[in-house]
Design a protein around this motif. Structure first.
Motif, PDB file in Angstrom:
ATOM      1  N   VAL A 193      18.702  70.274 110.811  1.00  0.00           N
ATOM      2  CA  VAL A 193      17.324  70.637 110.459  1.00  0.00           C
ATOM      3  C   VAL A 193      17.355  71.472 109.189  1.00  0.00           C
ATOM      4  N   GLU A 194      16.592  71.072 108.200  1.00  0.00           N
ATOM      5  CA  GLU A 194      16.470  71.886 106.989  1.00  0.00           C
ATOM      6  C   GLU A 194      15.085  72.509 106.952  1.00  0.00           C
ATOM      7  N   PHE A 195      14.925  73.529 106.138  1.00  0.00           N
ATOM      8  CA  PHE A 195      13.627  74.195 106.045  1.00  0.00           C
ATOM      9  C   PHE A 195      13.320  74.556 104.599  1.00  0.00           C
ATOM     10  N   ARG A 196      12.044  74.766 104.330  1.00  0.00           N
ATOM     11  CA  ARG A 196      11.579  75.262 103.031  1.00  0.00           C
ATOM     12  C   ARG A 196      10.542  76.339 103.299  1.00  0.00           C
ATOM     13  N   ARG A 197      10.770  77.498 102.771  1.00  0.00           N
ATOM     14  CA  ARG A 197       9.868  78.623 102.993  1.00  0.00           C
ATOM     15  C   ARG A 197       8.602  78.494 102.147  1.00  0.00           C
ATOM     16  N   THR A 198       7.520  79.013 102.675  1.00  0.00           N
ATOM     17  CA  THR A 198       6.291  79.236 101.915  1.00  0.00           C
ATOM     18  C   THR A 198       5.855  80.666 102.186  1.00  0.00           C
ATOM     19  N   ALA A 199       4.923  81.154 101.384  1.00  0.00           N
ATOM     20  CA  ALA A 199       4.484  82.539 101.537  1.00  0.00           C
ATOM     21  C   ALA A 199       3.383  82.697 102.573  1.00  0.00           C
ATOM     22  N   GLY A 200       2.937  81.591 103.178  1.00  0.00           N
ATOM     23  CA  GLY A 200       1.875  81.691 104.171  1.00  0.00           C
ATOM     24  C   GLY A 200       1.569  80.354 104.809  1.00  0.00           C
ATOM     25  N   GLU A 201       0.583  80.368 105.693  1.00  0.00           N
ATOM     26  CA  GLU A 201       0.238  79.171 106.447  1.00  0.00           C
ATOM     27  C   GLU A 201      -0.376  78.089 105.574  1.00  0.00           C
ATOM     28  N   ILE A 202      -1.229  78.460 104.622  1.00  0.00           N
ATOM     29  CA  ILE A 202      -1.864  77.461 103.759  1.00  0.00           C
ATOM     30  C   ILE A 202      -0.807  76.699 102.968  1.00  0.00           C
ATOM     31  N   GLY A 203       0.159  77.409 102.420  1.00  0.00           N
ATOM     32  CA  GLY A 203       1.224  76.751 101.680  1.00  0.00           C
ATOM     33  C   GLY A 203       2.018  75.794 102.552  1.00  0.00           C
ATOM     34  N   ALA A 204       2.249  76.197 103.805  1.00  0.00           N
ATOM     35  CA  ALA A 204       2.982  75.331 104.729  1.00  0.00           C
ATOM     36  C   ALA A 204       2.185  74.064 105.035  1.00  0.00           C
ATOM     37  N   LEU A 205       0.902  74.195 105.253  1.00  0.00           N
ATOM     38  CA  LEU A 205       0.053  73.036 105.531  1.00  0.00           C
ATOM     39  C   LEU A 205       0.023  72.070 104.355  1.00  0.00           C
ATOM     40  N   LEU A 206      -0.123  72.614 103.147  1.00  0.00           N
ATOM     41  CA  LEU A 206      -0.190  71.778 101.955  1.00  0.00           C
ATOM     42  C   LEU A 206       1.135  71.069 101.693  1.00  0.00           C
TER      43      LEU A 206
ATOM     44  N   MET B  83      -7.516  75.794  90.206  1.00  0.00           N
ATOM     45  CA  MET B  83      -7.531  77.186  90.643  1.00  0.00           C
ATOM     46  C   MET B  83      -6.290  77.451  91.483  1.00  0.00           C
ATOM     47  N   GLY B  84      -5.958  78.728  91.639  1.00  0.00           N
ATOM     48  CA  GLY B  84      -4.786  79.107  92.409  1.00  0.00           C
ATOM     49  C   GLY B  84      -5.170  79.797  93.709  1.00  0.00           C
ATOM     50  N   ILE B  85      -4.564  79.388  94.805  1.00  0.00           N
ATOM     51  CA  ILE B  85      -4.718  80.051  96.090  1.00  0.00           C
ATOM     52  C   ILE B  85      -3.459  80.885  96.298  1.00  0.00           C
ATOM     53  N   VAL B  86      -3.617  82.185  96.405  1.00  0.00           N
ATOM     54  CA  VAL B  86      -2.490  83.107  96.420  1.00  0.00           C
ATOM     55  C   VAL B  86      -2.175  83.539  97.848  1.00  0.00           C
ATOM     56  N   GLU B  87      -0.888  83.484  98.194  1.00  0.00           N
ATOM     57  CA  GLU B  87      -0.408  84.011  99.474  1.00  0.00           C
ATOM     58  C   GLU B  87       0.794  84.912  99.212  1.00  0.00           C
ATOM     59  N   GLU B  88       0.971  85.919 100.069  1.00  0.00           N
ATOM     60  CA  GLU B  88       2.094  86.840  99.930  1.00  0.00           C
ATOM     61  C   GLU B  88       2.766  87.043 101.272  1.00  0.00           C
TER      62      GLU B  88
ATOM     63  N   ARG C  60     -12.955  74.505 104.815  1.00  0.00           N
ATOM     64  CA  ARG C  60     -13.587  75.518 105.671  1.00  0.00           C
ATOM     65  C   ARG C  60     -13.176  76.945 105.300  1.00  0.00           C
ATOM     66  N   PRO C  61     -11.862  77.239 105.201  1.00  0.00           N
ATOM     67  CA  PRO C  61     -11.521  78.612 104.805  1.00  0.00           C
ATOM     68  C   PRO C  61     -12.009  78.981 103.412  1.00  0.00           C
ATOM     69  N   MET C  62     -12.089  77.983 102.498  1.00  0.00           N
ATOM     70  CA  MET C  62     -12.593  78.282 101.164  1.00  0.00           C
ATOM     71  C   MET C  62     -14.073  78.633 101.203  1.00  0.00           C
ATOM     72  N   MET C  63     -14.874  77.844 101.931  1.00  0.00           N
ATOM     73  CA  MET C  63     -16.303  78.090 102.008  1.00  0.00           C
ATOM     74  C   MET C  63     -16.625  79.384 102.764  1.00  0.00           C
ATOM     75  N   ARG C  64     -15.742  79.807 103.656  1.00  0.00           N
ATOM     76  CA  ARG C  64     -15.944  81.052 104.397  1.00  0.00           C
ATOM     77  C   ARG C  64     -15.438  82.271 103.642  1.00  0.00           C
ATOM     78  N   GLY C  65     -14.846  82.040 102.479  1.00  0.00           N
ATOM     79  CA  GLY C  65     -14.332  83.153 101.692  1.00  0.00           C
ATOM     80  C   GLY C  65     -13.061  83.757 102.247  1.00  0.00           C
TER      81      GLY C  65
END
Length: 305
Positions: free
Chosen positions: A82-95, A229-234, A280-285
């Protein structure tokens, strides 16, 4: 394993993890390396072919849950590491999961594996307009107004429209679901299931407004920005920007020295999976959205479509 009594008299139930054994045929080192952090994971077979791609906010826990699932025995039996790739958050993982499934076509990701030709309902801003079915190959859903619903087939779009017409007592003839004959009541009106727009008993303007209101909850949101545009996660001090344009995921940028910018493809179109992840998360701010630095993108001249 049985329950036991501690020295202070507390009843301790057995932890299923205490009796878990790792599959011998899956490389133990690859499992031990999995972090309890957000990202994606890929089960691979002996020939390095991807079998399954998943995502989680805790990669390690999610992969171990697969290993405990009898229903996934076929996929697990073929897996070797099993290999993995990290992301900084859930949105990055979904994308990232959505993109890699389309690119790699893993055997056991049937739901997202194929790029779909979507269609939608369009209702022009004209009281005499009827809903029409239009396709993504002919219209850019990201920038076209007055589109409602995302459907994999024409049949599915018509079925949804028919349900709305019946529930709202709209006129099937005025909605293009049956042939209209001037001055003649549609079949639904004859059995009191239409308010009579077909024969002038309901004003056309009122019928149109009721139809538009019924479709409103399915409205496709036009991309609300002039460009990418950029969606930022940390996460743990690591900052990552996911670059999106017209509901299309261009890639992610790591904010570290020497990180490569995102390469812009020659052509990008509305992506239904990216849209569903973000709208949905974008429209909800709920998302941290920022303009992009000029160095973030490369590969095309500014202003070019």
């Amino acid at each position: 394993m049985q329950s036991r009594i501690t020295s202070v008299g507390l009843l301790v139930k057995p932890d299923p993890a205490d009796r878990f054994t790792y599959p011998d045929h899956i490389d133990r080192g690859s499992l031990d390396a999995l972090p309890p952090k957000p990202g994606i994971y890929i089960f691979r077979d002996e020939q390095e072919r991807p079998l399954y791609i998943g995502k989680s906010v805790n990669i390690r826990a999610r992969v171990l849950s697969h290993l405990r699932t009898p229903e996934e025995a076929r996929m697990l039996q073929a897996s070797r590491h099993v290999e993995f790739r990290r992301t900084a958050g859930e949105i990055g993982a979904l994308l990232l999961e959505s993109r890699l499934i389309k690119e790699m076509q893993p055997l056991h990701n049937k739901k997202l594996r194929r790029t779909r030709e979507m269609c939608t309902l369009r209702l022009a801003p004209d009281v005499n307009a009827m809903p029409e079915i239009v396709y993504a190959r002919d219209h850019d859903f990201a920038v076209t107004a007055d589109l409602y619903g995302l459907f994999a087939t024409r049949k599915a779009a018509l079925e949804r429209l028919r349900m709305i017409v019946e529930s709202e007592r709209l006129c099937p003839a005025m909605c293009g679901l049956e042939s209209a004959v001037r001055g003649r009541a549609c079949f639904a009106r004859q059995i009191a299931r239409c308010l009579g727009a077909c024969i002038g008993e309901e004003p056309i303007e009122d019928h149109y407004l009721r139809l538009r209101a019924a479709l409103e909850e399915m409205r496709i949101v036009v991309w609300p920005y002039a460009g990418p545009m950029g969606i930022v996660e940390e996460c743990d001090g690591w900052r990552q920007t996911h670059v999106i344009d017209r509901w299309f995921y261009l890639g992610s940028v790591d904010h570290v020295k020497g990180a490569a910018p995102v390469r812009q493809p020659a052509r990008r179109t509305f992506d239904v999976d990216t849209y569903k992840i973000l709208v949905r998360p974008m429209m909800r701010g709920e998302l941290h959205i920022e303009p992009l630095e000029p160095a973030t993108l490369r590969g095309r001249k500014p202003g070019r479509a």
